[in-house]
Every structure is written in structure tokens, then in C-alpha cells.
Design a protein around this motif. Sequence first.
Motif, PDB file in Angstrom:
ATOM      1  N   TYR A 127      39.507  43.408  26.001  1.00 43.17           N
ATOM      2  CA  TYR A 127      39.445  42.025  26.482  1.00 43.17           C
ATOM      3  C   TYR A 127      40.146  41.926  27.826  1.00 43.17           C
ATOM      4  O   TYR A 127      40.984  42.772  28.177  1.00 43.17           O
ATOM      5  CB  TYR A 127      40.074  41.038  25.484  1.00 43.17           C
ATOM      6  CG  TYR A 127      41.525  41.321  25.182  1.00 43.17           C
ATOM      7  CD1 TYR A 127      42.536  40.862  26.023  1.00 43.17           C
ATOM      8  CD2 TYR A 127      41.893  42.063  24.071  1.00 43.17           C
ATOM      9  CE1 TYR A 127      43.872  41.143  25.756  1.00 43.17           C
ATOM     10  CE2 TYR A 127      43.212  42.348  23.793  1.00 43.17           C
ATOM     11  CZ  TYR A 127      44.204  41.872  24.648  1.00 43.17           C
ATOM     12  OH  TYR A 127      45.517  42.163  24.392  1.00 43.17           O
ATOM     13  N   VAL A 128      39.797  40.882  28.558  1.00 41.66           N
ATOM     14  CA  VAL A 128      40.442  40.575  29.832  1.00 41.66           C
ATOM     15  C   VAL A 128      40.823  39.105  29.784  1.00 41.66           C
ATOM     16  O   VAL A 128      39.995  38.253  29.431  1.00 41.66           O
ATOM     17  CB  VAL A 128      39.493  40.829  31.031  1.00 41.66           C
ATOM     18  CG1 VAL A 128      40.087  40.279  32.318  1.00 41.66           C
ATOM     19  CG2 VAL A 128      39.167  42.300  31.166  1.00 41.66           C
ATOM     20  N   VAL A 129      42.063  38.812  30.120  1.00 41.42           N
ATOM     21  CA  VAL A 129      42.520  37.429  30.242  1.00 41.42           C
ATOM     22  C   VAL A 129      42.492  37.070  31.717  1.00 41.42           C
ATOM     23  O   VAL A 129      43.086  37.777  32.541  1.00 41.42           O
ATOM     24  CB  VAL A 129      43.938  37.247  29.665  1.00 41.42           C
ATOM     25  CG1 VAL A 129      44.403  35.806  29.850  1.00 41.42           C
ATOM     26  CG2 VAL A 129      43.982  37.642  28.201  1.00 41.42           C
ATOM     27  N   SER A 130      41.784  35.990  32.067  1.00 39.20           N
ATOM     28  CA  SER A 130      41.717  35.512  33.438  1.00 39.20           C
ATOM     29  C   SER A 130      41.962  34.011  33.399  1.00 39.20           C
ATOM     30  O   SER A 130      41.131  33.250  32.887  1.00 39.20           O
ATOM     31  CB  SER A 130      40.340  35.817  34.036  1.00 39.20           C
ATOM     32  OG  SER A 130      40.268  35.351  35.372  1.00 39.20           O
ATOM     33  N   GLY A 131      43.122  33.613  33.876  1.00 41.13           N
ATOM     34  CA  GLY A 131      43.491  32.204  33.774  1.00 41.13           C
ATOM     35  C   GLY A 131      43.635  31.827  32.312  1.00 41.13           C
ATOM     36  O   GLY A 131      44.357  32.474  31.561  1.00 41.13           O
TER      37      GLY A 131
END
Length: 154
Positions: free
Chosen positions: A28-32
Motif C-alpha cells: 500500500y501507499v499512503v498519500s495525504g
Amino acid sequence: MSHIDAKLSELGLKLPDAPAPAANYIPYVVSGKLVFVSGQISIAEDGTLITGKVGADLDTEAGARAAARCALSLLAQAKAACGGDFNRLKRVVKLTGFVNSTPDYAEQPKVVNGASDLLVAVLGEAGRHSRSAVSAGALPLGVAVEIEGIFELE
């Protein structure tokens, strides 16, 4: 225990361990405030892959059960992205579902409903989301379903 953990328990559902990536990507990637969860494949509760083509090897109901298993893995990844604190999860934004199906099979939305229905059952209104459900000629490892998701954090 968060309300999400309590609802999972009430429904008799257990999150799998957040699956590790099988190739050169991260889960997963957290962006904002958004969490983009990589595609989660259909894995049974006992850890075996749910494989086959929907419309040949599996019927729509079996495909929907496979999609529900993908949704549990999506939730496991979202919980990991929240640092284990489900209270940070605000909503499901979007799912993209891929169904390993025969060329003439046309019920991909009913298959992906397995994931959508599970998310709404667990999260209530916060589980409602936009969605795509598409056919795939083949999926990794021969699995029946793969679903990726976008979640919003508090």
C-alpha cells in the motif's frame, strides 16, 4: 477494540495477516489522506489460493465468495496502513475488481459484489464506494479474483 474489529467479530470474520507482496511493489501507499492498496488476490481462510475461471471452474456465487476474501485482505492492508488503528479509517473510496472469467461470462459485477457487500456489512455507509468490475483472461497464479482499493483516512 475499534468498532470495525467488533463488527468483524460479530459477523464471525477474521482478518488474514496483511499479505506480503509477491513481486517488486509495496502492499500500500499512503498519500495525504488516501491509502492505495495493491491488488489482493483470492486466498481461502486456510491460506490456499482460490483459483479457476468464473464461468467454467467456478459459478458466480463461488466467485463472489472469492471476492469477499479479497475484501478481507484489503481491510488487513488498510489496517496496517493505519498503524493497526482501525479508528483512523474513514471510508472506502473505490474498488477495482478483476475477475478471471471465460470470454462469454458477463456477471463480473455480481462477483465483485462479494467484496462490496462485505465492506458495507463491516463498515456500514463508510463501506459504500465507487467501483469497476472487469473481466480478465488470466490473473496471477491462476486466482479467480483480484481487487485493489482506495481508502480514506481520518
